[in-house]
Design an enzyme around this catalytic site. Structure first.
Site, PDB file in Angstrom:
ATOM      1  N   LYS A 217       0.817  -1.456  -0.297  1.00  0.00           N
ATOM      2  CA  LYS A 217       0.018   0.296   0.195  1.00  0.00           C
ATOM      3  C   LYS A 217       0.947   1.141  -0.123  1.00  0.00           C
ATOM      4  O   LYS A 217       0.645   2.445  -1.248  1.00  0.00           O
ATOM      5  CB  LYS A 217      -0.546  -0.512   0.908  1.00  0.00           C
ATOM      6  CG  LYS A 217      -2.183   1.255   0.980  1.00  0.00           C
ATOM      7  CD  LYS A 217      -2.523   0.661   2.325  1.00  0.00           C
ATOM      8  CE  LYS A 217      -3.619   2.206   2.867  1.00  0.00           C
ATOM      9  NZ  LYS A 217      -4.750   2.253   3.897  1.00  0.00           N
ATOM     10  N   GLU A 223      11.204  -4.530   3.707  1.00  0.00           N
ATOM     11  CA  GLU A 223      11.101  -6.275   3.036  1.00  0.00           C
ATOM     12  C   GLU A 223      10.612  -6.167   1.733  1.00  0.00           C
ATOM     13  O   GLU A 223      11.304  -6.341   0.772  1.00  0.00           O
ATOM     14  CB  GLU A 223      10.262  -6.826   4.146  1.00  0.00           C
ATOM     15  CG  GLU A 223      11.455  -6.750   5.348  1.00  0.00           C
ATOM     16  CD  GLU A 223      10.151  -5.722   6.191  1.00  0.00           C
ATOM     17  OE1 GLU A 223      10.150  -4.760   5.677  1.00  0.00           O
ATOM     18  OE2 GLU A 223       9.973  -6.333   7.901  1.00  0.00           O
ATOM     19  N   GLY A 278      -4.222  -1.496   5.769  1.00  0.00           N
ATOM     20  CA  GLY A 278      -4.022  -3.937   5.521  1.00  0.00           C
ATOM     21  C   GLY A 278      -3.851  -4.448   5.966  1.00  0.00           C
ATOM     22  O   GLY A 278      -4.504  -5.620   4.631  1.00  0.00           O
ATOM     23  N   ARG A 279      -5.112  -4.394   6.880  1.00  0.00           N
ATOM     24  CA  ARG A 279      -4.747  -6.316   7.276  1.00  0.00           C
ATOM     25  C   ARG A 279      -6.397  -6.343   6.909  1.00  0.00           C
ATOM     26  O   ARG A 279      -7.177  -7.045   7.153  1.00  0.00           O
ATOM     27  CB  ARG A 279      -4.480  -5.644   8.691  1.00  0.00           C
ATOM     28  CG  ARG A 279      -5.091  -4.899  10.161  1.00  0.00           C
ATOM     29  CD  ARG A 279      -4.491  -4.571  11.408  1.00  0.00           C
ATOM     30  NE  ARG A 279      -5.761  -4.033  11.879  1.00  0.00           N
ATOM     31  CZ  ARG A 279      -4.241  -2.994  11.902  1.00  0.00           C
ATOM     32  NH1 ARG A 279      -3.659  -2.547  11.436  1.00  0.00           N
ATOM     33  NH2 ARG A 279      -4.448  -1.196  12.867  1.00  0.00           N
ATOM     34  N   GLU A 363      -3.019  -6.876  16.311  1.00  0.00           N
ATOM     35  CA  GLU A 363      -2.334  -5.477  15.428  1.00  0.00           C
ATOM     36  C   GLU A 363      -3.191  -4.852  15.479  1.00  0.00           C
ATOM     37  O   GLU A 363      -3.300  -3.372  15.832  1.00  0.00           O
ATOM     38  CB  GLU A 363      -2.209  -5.785  13.744  1.00  0.00           C
ATOM     39  CG  GLU A 363      -0.748  -4.619  13.010  1.00  0.00           C
ATOM     40  CD  GLU A 363      -0.391  -4.371  11.936  1.00  0.00           C
ATOM     41  OE1 GLU A 363       0.704  -4.726  11.680  1.00  0.00           O
ATOM     42  OE2 GLU A 363      -1.082  -3.782  11.006  1.00  0.00           O
ATOM     43  N   HIS A 394      -1.117 -33.688  18.129  1.00  0.00           N
ATOM     44  CA  HIS A 394       0.248 -34.183  18.137  1.00  0.00           C
ATOM     45  C   HIS A 394       1.091 -33.476  17.397  1.00  0.00           C
ATOM     46  O   HIS A 394       2.189 -33.197  17.940  1.00  0.00           O
ATOM     47  CB  HIS A 394       0.801 -34.545  16.692  1.00  0.00           C
ATOM     48  CG  HIS A 394      -0.856 -35.699  16.071  1.00  0.00           C
ATOM     49  ND1 HIS A 394      -1.271 -37.067  16.934  1.00  0.00           N
ATOM     50  CD2 HIS A 394      -1.706 -35.291  15.680  1.00  0.00           C
ATOM     51  CE1 HIS A 394      -1.935 -37.359  15.985  1.00  0.00           C
ATOM     52  NE2 HIS A 394      -2.649 -36.550  15.735  1.00  0.00           N
ATOM     53  N   LYS A 520      10.121  -0.242  13.245  1.00  0.00           N
ATOM     54  CA  LYS A 520      11.087  -0.079  11.989  1.00  0.00           C
ATOM     55  C   LYS A 520      12.283   0.990  12.244  1.00  0.00           C
ATOM     56  O   LYS A 520      13.352   0.724  11.220  1.00  0.00           O
ATOM     57  CB  LYS A 520      10.066   0.205  10.593  1.00  0.00           C
ATOM     58  CG  LYS A 520       8.951  -0.566  10.747  1.00  0.00           C
ATOM     59  CD  LYS A 520       8.115  -0.023   9.507  1.00  0.00           C
ATOM     60  CE  LYS A 520       6.813  -0.936   9.392  1.00  0.00           C
ATOM     61  NZ  LYS A 520       5.690  -0.161   8.428  1.00  0.00           N
TER      62      LYS A 520
HETATM   63  O1  F6P Z   1       3.064  -4.229   9.421  1.00  0.00           O
HETATM   64  C1  F6P Z   1       2.570  -3.442   9.659  1.00  0.00           C
HETATM   65  C2  F6P Z   1       2.034  -3.011   8.266  1.00  0.00           C
HETATM   66  O2  F6P Z   1       1.909  -1.668   7.643  1.00  0.00           O
HETATM   67  C3  F6P Z   1       0.766  -3.482   8.057  1.00  0.00           C
HETATM   68  O3  F6P Z   1      -0.480  -2.806   8.806  1.00  0.00           O
HETATM   69  C4  F6P Z   1       1.258  -3.620   6.475  1.00  0.00           C
HETATM   70  O4  F6P Z   1      -0.164  -4.752   6.594  1.00  0.00           O
HETATM   71  C5  F6P Z   1       2.457  -3.818   6.563  1.00  0.00           C
HETATM   72  O5  F6P Z   1       3.270  -3.280   7.118  1.00  0.00           O
HETATM   73  C6  F6P Z   1       2.534  -4.265   4.555  1.00  0.00           C
HETATM   74  O6  F6P Z   1       3.140  -2.289   5.019  1.00  0.00           O
HETATM   75  P1  F6P Z   1       2.920  -2.221   3.333  1.00  0.00           P
HETATM   76  O7  F6P Z   1       1.360  -2.948   2.345  1.00  0.00           O
HETATM   77  O8  F6P Z   1       2.552  -0.710   2.952  1.00  0.00           O
HETATM   78  O9  F6P Z   1       3.762  -3.215   2.635  1.00  0.00           O
END
Ligand code: F6P
Length: 553
Positions: A217, A223, A278-279, A363, A394, A520
């Site tokens: 987003k 990452e 995001g979630r 979150e 198990h 972060k």
């Molecule tokens: O982990 C924090 C977060 O901001 C989440 O809320 C989100 O889903 C994820 O990182 C990924 O964010 P983005 O879609 O901006 O890469």
């Protein structure tokens, strides 16, 4: 929309001390004893959700009778919801009020499935993404060499990974064969910045027919960007420096300029509205891999979510599924002191459900600051964990049987088609586990078990205490006829609204995540070699890591 009513912490509402008294009175009783002399309990504490789109079709059964509560407690919980003005909260959520009050935004993800109008000004239009996903599915895109794209690799993390990953695992047909001469789309998800994650997918990938979807987003998650750069490098190595690798990329992002600067064609960058967190984003353009996997059936997923929106918005609390789920979770956390919840889906297709739920609950509601800026006095989100059954039986069920902790359990059981005997074994196991974990086995039953094995009396006495299971693990069982797009939509939307109910009553904001941002910041500092200012342990670890790296050069 008018201002929200002044916030009152839930402990200051009259139902709270009443519930504390209930909890004290109930605690000495074994959970299973709540069924004594009450043959109607199971029926009374079960909500049946009929599919409003098809007459006489039950879409979901939610059995709460194995929870440690009674009708009086349920009534007090509903009273708490009323005192906390949950109705106003639901109204604000669905009417686009800034329920994300720290970021001053609506949380209108329901608009993506038609469950509420989109906030004014910004539409919930996903047409461009849908056309792209459908064309992709039908083999209309080629890579730089002219070969048809048949492999989609989603690069994303958190909400840009967990929702679509879960839905693709649940719904894509693993046996999908060639249709009209087109091979099925292969879909993989890479989230971890550990090079092994991407490498393990690339080792089986053919660059010429691969498309990477950079799903972020913000287009700033380190990452995801690092993986996107590694993917770009791999394409250049595989296809040659002169290859047009933009044919192998698309993005789901709001940061269109950043995506274009990365090298993605503007017409292949699909935004999602800012008011979709995001979630909560699997319903939006973030669902691109799911659309590519299941095509038009995606709409059934949206319908499933939408009918839960309607149910949540319109049903009296006494019959309202997400309201019960939220209140019962709150009862376990705040009154019975149960600190953890295990999600136990009995379906391989739902193996990523616990991870998805972890992000959704932890979150969203893993917070301590109230709407009024004060620190909460009540515990908030529980620790969520779990795995698909029967595997967990198990592994960790031993602790549930004989450990020292109480865990609230959510059994999720899609019944599935008759035919393969293994499906029946799966379902029977789920139902049996919920029963056994509630009933336990007392010392007399333990003795009987051992005596039936023909052991001498002394041995029976010696071993019996080791066979005792305390029972009393409370559980909810959600049963669905099958795991398809429609029912998955129902399931996910139920939990989304459950989380809202709890966040509203606790008085926290389920829609921000400032804590994550804090972690972060330190990672960013370390990445730029900035060790000064860190605590001695962290500075030492950073220095030692550097030493390891130097030695391995
Ligand atoms: O982990 C924090 C977060 O901001 C989440 O809320 C989100 O889903 C994820 O990182 C990924 O964010 P983005 O879609 O901006 O890469």
């Amino acid at each position: 929309m008018s201002e929200a009513s002044p916030f009152v912490p839930p402990q200051h509402l009259s139902a709270w001390p009443l519930l504390e008294t209930h909890a004290q009175q109930l605690s000495p009783k074994p959970l299973a004893a709540l069924f004594d002399n009450d043959p109607d309990r199971a029926n009374r504490l079960t909500l049946i959700f009929e599919n409003p789109t098809e007459l006489d079709q039950t879409a979901l059964i939610a059995d709460f009778s194995k929870q440690k509560l009674n009708d009086e407690i349920l009534a007090s919980l509903i009273h708490l919801a009323r005192e906390a003005r949950l109705d106003e909260g639901i109204d604000r959520l669905f009417n686009g009020a800034p329920v994300n009050f720290t970021e001053n935004r609506a949380a209108s993800h329901m608009a993506m499935r038609g469950g509420c109008p989109p906030p004014p000004g910004i539409g919930a239009d996903t047409r461009a993404m849908r056309t792209f996903a459908f064309d992709l599915r039908e083999g209309m895109f080629t890579g730089s060499t002219g070969k048809t794209i048949r492999h989609l690799i989603n690069l994303g993390i958190g909400g840009s990974d967990l929702g679509p990953r879960l839905a693709v695992e649940a719904l894509a047909d693993p046996r999908g064969g060639i249709v009209c001469g087109i091979e099925p789309m292969r879909i993989d998800f890479v989230s971890n910045v550990d090079p092994r994650d991407l490498d393990s997918v690339l080792v089986h990938a053919d660059a010429a027919s691969t498309l990477f979807v950079v799903s972020s987003k913000s287009f700033s998650t380190p990452e995801t960007l690092a993986n996107a750069k590694a993917a770009r490098q791999w394409l250049l190595e595989q296809l040659g420096e002169d290859a047009d690798i933009s044919a192998h990329f698309a993005a789901v992002s709001n940061a269109i300029e950043s995506a274009v600067t990365f090298g993605i064609k503007p017409e292949r960058v699909f935004p999602l509205p800012e008011w979709v967190g995001g979630r909560y984003s699997v319903w939006s353009s973030i669902g691109l891999p799911l659309l590519a996997a299941i095509g038009g059936t995606f709409d059934d997923f949206l319908v499933g979510g939408r009918i839960i929106d309607d149910h949540f918005r319109l049903t009296p609390f006494e019959q309202n599924l997400p309201v019960w789920m939220g209140l019962i979770g709150l009862w376990n956390t705040n009154f019975l002191g149960i600190q953890s919840t295990a999600a136990l889906p009995y379906a391989h297709g739902l193996r990523s459900f616990p991870a998805w739920l972890q992000q959704l609950e932890m979150e969203s509601n893993g917070k301590h600051t109230l709407r009024n800026g004060n620190r909460t006095e009540a515990a908030t989100a529980p620790i969520v964990w779990g795995s698909a059954g029967t595997n967990g039986q198990h592994a960790f069920h031993q602790l549930l049987y004989q450990g020292t902790r109480q865990v609230a359990l959510d059994f999720i059981i899609p019944i599935g088609e008759e035919g393969d005997p293994r499906q029946r074994i799966l379902v029977d196991n789920a139902i049996a586990q919920a029963a056994a974990l509630m009933m336990g086995r007392d010392i007399n039953a333990a003795r009987d078990t051992l005596a039936r094995r023909g052991l001498p009396d002394a041995e029976v006495e010696r071993l019996a205490p080791h066979l005792v299971c305390q029972g009393g693990q409370p559980s909810t069982t959600l049963m669905l006829p099958r795991l398809d797009a429609f029912h998955l939509g129902i399931l996910l939307a139920l939990y989304e609204h459950k989380v809202f109910v709890q966040g509203w009553i606790w008085g926290i904001n389920p829609f921000d995540q400032y804590g994550v941002e804090h972690g972060k910041d330190i990672a960013r500092a370390l990445a730029s070699g900035e060790v000064a200012g860190q605590d001695p342990s962290t500075a030492q670890l950073a220095r030692l890591a550097e030493e390891f790296r130097l030695r391995m050069r």
